[in-house]
Scaffold this motif. Sequence first.
Motif, PDB file in Angstrom:
ATOM      1  N   PHE A  57       0.817  -1.222   0.000  1.00  0.00           N
ATOM      2  CA  PHE A  57       0.000   0.000   0.000  1.00  0.00           C
ATOM      3  C   PHE A  57       0.848   1.268   0.000  1.00  0.00           C
ATOM      4  N   THR A  89      -9.778   5.012  -1.841  1.00  0.00           N
ATOM      5  CA  THR A  89      -8.564   5.457  -1.165  1.00  0.00           C
ATOM      6  C   THR A  89      -7.937   4.321  -0.361  1.00  0.00           C
ATOM      7  N   SER A  93      -9.322  -2.302   1.484  1.00  0.00           N
ATOM      8  CA  SER A  93      -8.199  -3.235   1.287  1.00  0.00           C
ATOM      9  C   SER A  93      -7.188  -3.137   2.415  1.00  0.00           C
ATOM     10  N   ASN A 186     -18.831   0.783   4.006  1.00  0.00           N
ATOM     11  CA  ASN A 186     -19.760   1.678   3.279  1.00  0.00           C
ATOM     12  C   ASN A 186     -20.994   2.032   4.092  1.00  0.00           C
ATOM     13  N   ILE A 283      -8.317   5.109  -8.127  1.00  0.00           N
ATOM     14  CA  ILE A 283      -7.521   4.034  -8.705  1.00  0.00           C
ATOM     15  C   ILE A 283      -8.340   3.189  -9.677  1.00  0.00           C
TER      16      ILE A 283
HETATM   17  N1  LIG Z   1      -2.247   2.322  -1.609  1.00  0.00           N
HETATM   18  C1  LIG Z   1      -2.708   1.392  -2.452  1.00  0.00           C
HETATM   19  N2  LIG Z   1      -1.871   0.535  -3.023  1.00  0.00           N
HETATM   20  C2  LIG Z   1      -2.313  -0.403  -3.888  1.00  0.00           C
HETATM   21  N3  LIG Z   1      -3.604  -0.547  -4.261  1.00  0.00           N
HETATM   22  C3  LIG Z   1      -4.490   0.289  -3.704  1.00  0.00           C
HETATM   23  C4  LIG Z   1      -4.105   1.293  -2.776  1.00  0.00           C
HETATM   24  N4  LIG Z   1      -5.192   1.983  -2.401  1.00  0.00           N
HETATM   25  C5  LIG Z   1      -6.230   1.441  -3.056  1.00  0.00           C
HETATM   26  N5  LIG Z   1      -5.804   0.427  -3.834  1.00  0.00           N
HETATM   27  C6  LIG Z   1      -6.620  -0.376  -4.727  1.00  0.00           C
HETATM   28  O1  LIG Z   1      -7.708   0.435  -5.171  1.00  0.00           O
HETATM   29  C7  LIG Z   1      -8.912  -0.316  -5.222  1.00  0.00           C
HETATM   30  C8  LIG Z   1      -9.959   0.311  -4.348  1.00  0.00           C
HETATM   31  O2  LIG Z   1      -9.554   0.172  -2.977  1.00  0.00           O
HETATM   32  P1  LIG Z   1     -10.592   0.016  -1.797  1.00  0.00           P
HETATM   33  O3  LIG Z   1     -11.836  -0.678  -2.261  1.00  0.00           O
HETATM   34  O4  LIG Z   1      -9.861  -0.559  -0.647  1.00  0.00           O
HETATM   35  O5  LIG Z   1     -10.920   1.529  -1.533  1.00  0.00           O
HETATM   36  P2  LIG Z   1     -12.036   2.117  -0.560  1.00  0.00           P
HETATM   37  O6  LIG Z   1     -11.459   3.356   0.005  1.00  0.00           O
HETATM   38  O7  LIG Z   1     -12.517   1.079   0.387  1.00  0.00           O
HETATM   39  O8  LIG Z   1     -13.153   2.484  -1.615  1.00  0.00           O
HETATM   40  P3  LIG Z   1     -14.709   2.740  -1.370  1.00  0.00           P
HETATM   41  O9  LIG Z   1     -14.822   3.989  -0.576  1.00  0.00           O
HETATM   42  O10 LIG Z   1     -15.230   2.891  -2.751  1.00  0.00           O
HETATM   43  O11 LIG Z   1     -15.268   1.537  -0.654  1.00  0.00           O
HETATM   44  C9  LIG Z   1      -8.535  -1.722  -4.782  1.00  0.00           C
HETATM   45  O12 LIG Z   1      -8.277  -2.490  -5.920  1.00  0.00           O
HETATM   46  C10 LIG Z   1      -7.259  -1.518  -3.985  1.00  0.00           C
HETATM   47  O13 LIG Z   1      -6.414  -2.652  -4.003  1.00  0.00           O
END
Ligand SMILES: Nc1ncnc2c1ncn2[C@@H]1O[C@H](COP(=O)(O)OP(=O)(O)OP(=O)(O)O)[C@@H](O)[C@H]1O
Length: 529
Positions: A57, A89, A93, A186, A283
């Motif tokens: 990350f 963001t 993950s 969420n 992303i």
């Molecule tokens: N720092 C990072 N390094 C590598 N991959 C990342 C990183 N941050 C996000 N990702 C990738 O971006 C995608 C979206 O991440 P994730 O679902 O965890 O975000 P989230 O903040 O939970 O989004 P949401 O608010 O839409 O639920 C995933 O495929 C995740 O692996």
Amino acid sequence: MGTEGATPERRTTRSSSSLSKPSLDAPKPPLSTRPSLPNDLLFSDEPLSIDTLLSNFPGRGAQVLEILRLIGPPNSPMLPLLLHGGVSTGKTSVILQILHHINRPFVYTSCCSCHSPRILFESVLNQLFLHRKNPSNGYLSARRCERASDFINLLRDALSQVTGSPRGKKSKLDGNGEMIYLIFDNVELIRSWNKSSDILALLFRLFDILNIPEVGLIYISNAAPDAYYSMAGSVEPVGVYFPDYTVDDLFNIFMLRSPANRKLYSSFLSVVLKPFFRVTRRIDELATAFDPLFQKYCEPLADLNLVPDESMKRRLFVRLQPHLSASLNETFRVPSECSFEANKEGTCSKKGNIRKLSGRETSNELDFHMSVSAKYLLISAFLASRNPATLDAALFDSTGGSNNRKQKKKSSQAIMDQKDEMAEEMLLKGPGSFPLERLLAIFQCITSVGEGTLEEEQLEDGMVIESGNVGLMSDVLLQLSTLCNANFICKSGSCPLEGSTRYRSTVDEDMALKVHRQVRDVFVAALIT
Ligand SMILES: Nc1ncnc2c1ncn2[C@@H]1O[C@H](COP(=O)(O)OP(=O)(O)OP(=O)(O)O)[C@@H](O)[C@H]1O
């Protein structure tokens, strides 16, 4: 097992060994799913090392370490956590990989796939009861868990079985209880459910209601913590903020996904990342755009292992350029429309709700009709959400703003300096909530300044919509309710001290600017931008 509530393609089955603490002799059966990691790097059931976790990350080291600190050692209780920040963001993950790293059991439920309290309750219970509804565990297949009281009772039963904490008694963590984490992802989506405040209040008070120290509660949200502050029980969740990625973070993140030829991919990223960064920092959107563009970039190359020199890079860039512009337009266009649709329908779509745009080539058109007073109200709400209340006195005078043009000339530099300082802080916190009185005060101020413009617009339209400031003020509450129904403004609970309802603007800067362009008021423009 345990896939309800989770995004199915993201999850694979978690092995039993990963669910029990390494120190326990007999591993417990699995409780929930081990998520497949969203960046598809890790599927192993072995706990992740801290180095792997951090290197997975880029740009999230601080959040990973902070969450690990807050979760603490295996047998220590923790305060509820609220991980919040924009879309994509890494909130989900990161927490899932942290649990993989610390190798402790958890139940993961995403409100994206729940839609109602019953599905949410059953998703949690199904994972805890291993999908076995039978009389022996009190979870009957014929019974639907509709009521909050049933949910709490069944949840207590299930948790006391898992953690070894005595049912109905306040347990003390003494090293024998098994820590388990309940993750609700969420949670902002619950705000569009029926009786949303009841279910949010229930979730955010679970810490007090359950009173089981072996249970760690983790909420994940796109909305800022104060959207829930009136929901929390005596213990408010500790917030961990996930800011938007910088261009360097994104470079490192995409390099993680890079194909075999890293030098080639790096030269591709150096061409595409900056222009796309101005349009989106998400992303998921960037990945969708980059994959076909990289194929185009590589098309002229006979050997994909080639390390491109400067002249080759230039040729590849020139060839890519037309595709780049088309792809930029596409990325810019599609999500903006989605975002608007989401707002119009009153739904808060998972991926389409918050856009962080810095591009300014937006159309001046709004694709819907809005009365002039609604436009001013929407702008007022945007200003109230984005500016701290402490700036109001400087931005709006007590005469309702009629002197503001003059006053602004005199003190605009000082105000703008102050605004700049606070802008960054406000950006970090996300849109804030405000009481009705503050909204009305700002509305009165900017409508008194915009009166001339209003008359012009009425004539342009060929009909009188409202007559002057009095007309604007008279139906303001009606307009407020319309904007709330359309989800441009949301109620964000009531203030525990004042007992009055607070509101929050849900529109982004892009939308606020479009509305402003229609009312064409210079004073408002200076406030928004
Ligand atoms: N720092 C990072 N390094 C590598 N991959 C990342 C990183 N941050 C996000 N990702 C990738 O971006 C995608 C979206 O991440 P994730 O679902 O965890 O975000 P989230 O903040 O939970 O989004 P949401 O608010 O839409 O639920 C995933 O495929 C995740 O692996």
